[in-house]
Design a protein around this motif. Structure first.
Motif, short mmCIF file in Angstrom:
data_model
loop_
_atom_site.label_atom_id
_atom_site.label_comp_id
_atom_site.label_asym_id
_atom_site.label_seq_id
_atom_site.Cartn_x
_atom_site.Cartn_y
_atom_site.Cartn_z
N GLY A 159 0.82 -1.13 -0.06
CA GLY A 159 -0.01 -0.04 0.07
C GLY A 159 0.74 1.30 -0.10
N LYS A 160 0.04 2.49 0.50
CA LYS A 160 1.02 3.80 0.38
C LYS A 160 0.76 4.43 1.84
N GLU A 161 1.51 5.25 2.08
CA GLU A 161 1.46 6.25 3.30
C GLU A 161 1.63 7.62 3.16
N ASN A 162 0.90 8.37 3.45
CA ASN A 162 1.11 9.86 3.03
C ASN A 162 2.11 10.34 4.19
N VAL A 163 3.24 10.89 4.01
CA VAL A 163 4.31 11.20 4.92
C VAL A 163 4.36 12.76 4.84
N ARG A 164 4.82 13.32 6.08
CA ARG A 164 5.21 14.79 6.14
C ARG A 164 6.37 14.86 5.76
N VAL A 165 6.77 16.21 5.04
CA VAL A 165 8.08 16.32 4.90
C VAL A 165 8.05 18.01 5.11
N GLU A 166 9.16 18.69 5.60
CA GLU A 166 9.42 19.93 6.00
C GLU A 166 10.04 20.49 4.69
N ILE A 167 9.47 21.61 3.91
CA ILE A 167 10.33 22.04 2.93
C ILE A 167 10.60 23.57 2.99
N GLN A 168 11.92 23.95 3.27
CA GLN A 168 12.37 25.05 3.29
C GLN A 168 12.73 25.83 1.86
N ILE A 169 12.45 26.78 1.47
CA ILE A 169 12.86 27.45 0.09
C ILE A 169 13.28 28.91 0.39
N ARG A 170 14.42 28.94 -0.08
CA ARG A 170 15.02 30.42 0.07
C ARG A 170 16.16 30.64 -1.06
N THR A 171 16.48 31.87 -1.07
CA THR A 171 17.47 32.43 -2.06
C THR A 171 18.94 31.91 -1.46
N ILE A 172 19.75 32.19 -2.59
CA ILE A 172 21.05 31.57 -2.24
C ILE A 172 21.73 32.68 -1.10
N ALA A 173 21.27 33.88 -0.97
CA ALA A 173 21.89 34.75 -0.35
C ALA A 173 21.12 34.51 1.12
N MET A 174 19.84 34.32 1.26
CA MET A 174 19.37 33.71 2.69
C MET A 174 20.03 32.57 3.06
N ASP A 175 20.37 31.51 2.26
CA ASP A 175 20.92 30.63 2.72
C ASP A 175 22.17 30.60 3.22
N PHE A 176 23.07 31.63 2.63
CA PHE A 176 24.50 31.99 3.10
C PHE A 176 24.05 32.59 4.53
N TRP A 177 23.32 33.52 4.77
CA TRP A 177 23.00 33.94 6.05
C TRP A 177 22.63 33.00 7.09
N ALA A 178 21.93 32.07 6.79
CA ALA A 178 21.07 31.15 7.51
C ALA A 178 22.47 30.18 7.87
N SER A 179 23.16 30.03 7.15
CA SER A 179 24.25 28.85 7.46
C SER A 179 25.44 29.66 8.46
N LEU A 180 25.67 30.76 8.34
CA LEU A 180 26.61 31.77 9.25
C LEU A 180 25.74 31.88 10.53
N GLU A 181 24.58 32.39 10.56
CA GLU A 181 23.95 32.41 12.11
C GLU A 181 23.88 31.11 12.74
N HIS A 182 23.56 29.94 11.68
CA HIS A 182 23.70 28.58 12.44
C HIS A 182 24.82 28.30 13.32
N SER A 183 25.98 28.64 12.50
CA SER A 183 27.45 28.24 13.19
C SER A 183 27.60 29.10 14.49
N VAL A 184 27.12 30.39 14.25
CA VAL A 184 27.29 31.06 15.70
C VAL A 184 26.41 30.51 16.78
N LYS A 185 25.28 30.07 16.51
CA LYS A 185 23.93 29.77 17.41
C LYS A 185 24.60 28.69 18.43
N TYR A 186 25.28 27.73 17.59
CA TYR A 186 25.74 26.32 18.30
C TYR A 186 27.14 26.64 18.83
#
Length: 225
Positions: A159-186
């Motif tokens: 059979g089949k199962e409907n599965v939840r997925v989180e999708i994040q959509i962003r620009t290259i610039a947003m992703d660059f910022w988020a990567s830097l913020e993430h490294s500082v956060k942790y």
């Protein structure tokens, strides 16, 4: 434990002494659940790649620059369930968590983000069950991205199962910022943390203005073609 997005996700495997021992029930049940989430990532990534290929032919450009995926680790899943105050069971993972399977879509321009989201919403077998637009309403720290919680069918022999997925959509610039913020956060012992947070917030505003400006330039170029 933090879960990182990778260009190509690795399959989850049961190993002796693995963190899946944290969960009630059999290892087989847990393994099946993780296989289900891996399948959901494959399905969603394939859909996105097909849509990108189609637009490459019809509009001579690709709205999607690249796609990253990840599966939460058993330890991260357990930590999140504990915070919610529910038992560590497979059923509770499926019921209470939306982001075990994650797909991050990186686009060049702002309007590509919403175009990709709309194309996914128009898929007959994809249901968007939740949207958080952190682009129009960014977080206080400056974070911007479009988050979707979607269900996608995963087909099995019985059979089949409907599965939840989180999708994040962003620009290259947003992703660059988020990567830097993430490294500082942790980093637990970052000196001048308050100053860094302030600078990151200022950079987020600059990045947003740049994204808007780049979108405007591209629109002018397309108008002249």
């Amino acid at each position: 434990m933090n879960d990182q997005y990778m260009m190509a996700h690795q399959e989850y495997a049961i190993l002796p002494g693995d963190d899946n021992d944290l969960f009630e029930g059999s290892k087989e049940e847990f393994t099946h659940m993780m296989m289900m989430y891996n399948g959901a990532i494959r399905e969603m990534k394939t859909k996105l790649q097909v849509l990108n290929d189609e637009l490459s032919m019809t509009r001579n450009r690709n709205p999607i620059e690249f796609i990253e995926t990840r599966i939460k680790s058993p330890d991260s899943i357990a930590t999140k369930l504990k915070k919610k105050g529910v038992a560590l069971t497979v059923d509770n993972v499926k019921e209470h968590l939306n982001d075990v399977a994650g797909v991050r879509v990186i686009c060049a321009f702002l309007d590509d983000i919403y175009q990709v989201a709309q194309m996914l919403e128009e898929q007959d077998d994809v249901e968007i069950i939740k949207t958080k637009d952190y682009i129009k309403k960014p977080k206080k720290n400056g974070y911007r991205s479009l988050h979707l919680i979607a269900t996608v069918p995963v087909f099995f022999s019985n059979g089949k199962e409907n599965v939840r997925v989180e999708i994040q959509i962003r620009t290259i610039a947003m992703d660059f910022w988020a990567s830097l913020e993430h490294s500082v956060k942790y980093k637990r012992n970052v000196r001048d943390a308050e100053d860094i947070v302030y600078e990151l917030r200022a950079c987020a505003d600059v990045i947003n203005r740049t994204d808007v400006h780049m979108q405007s330039i591209r629109d002018k170029i397309e108008y002249l073609e």
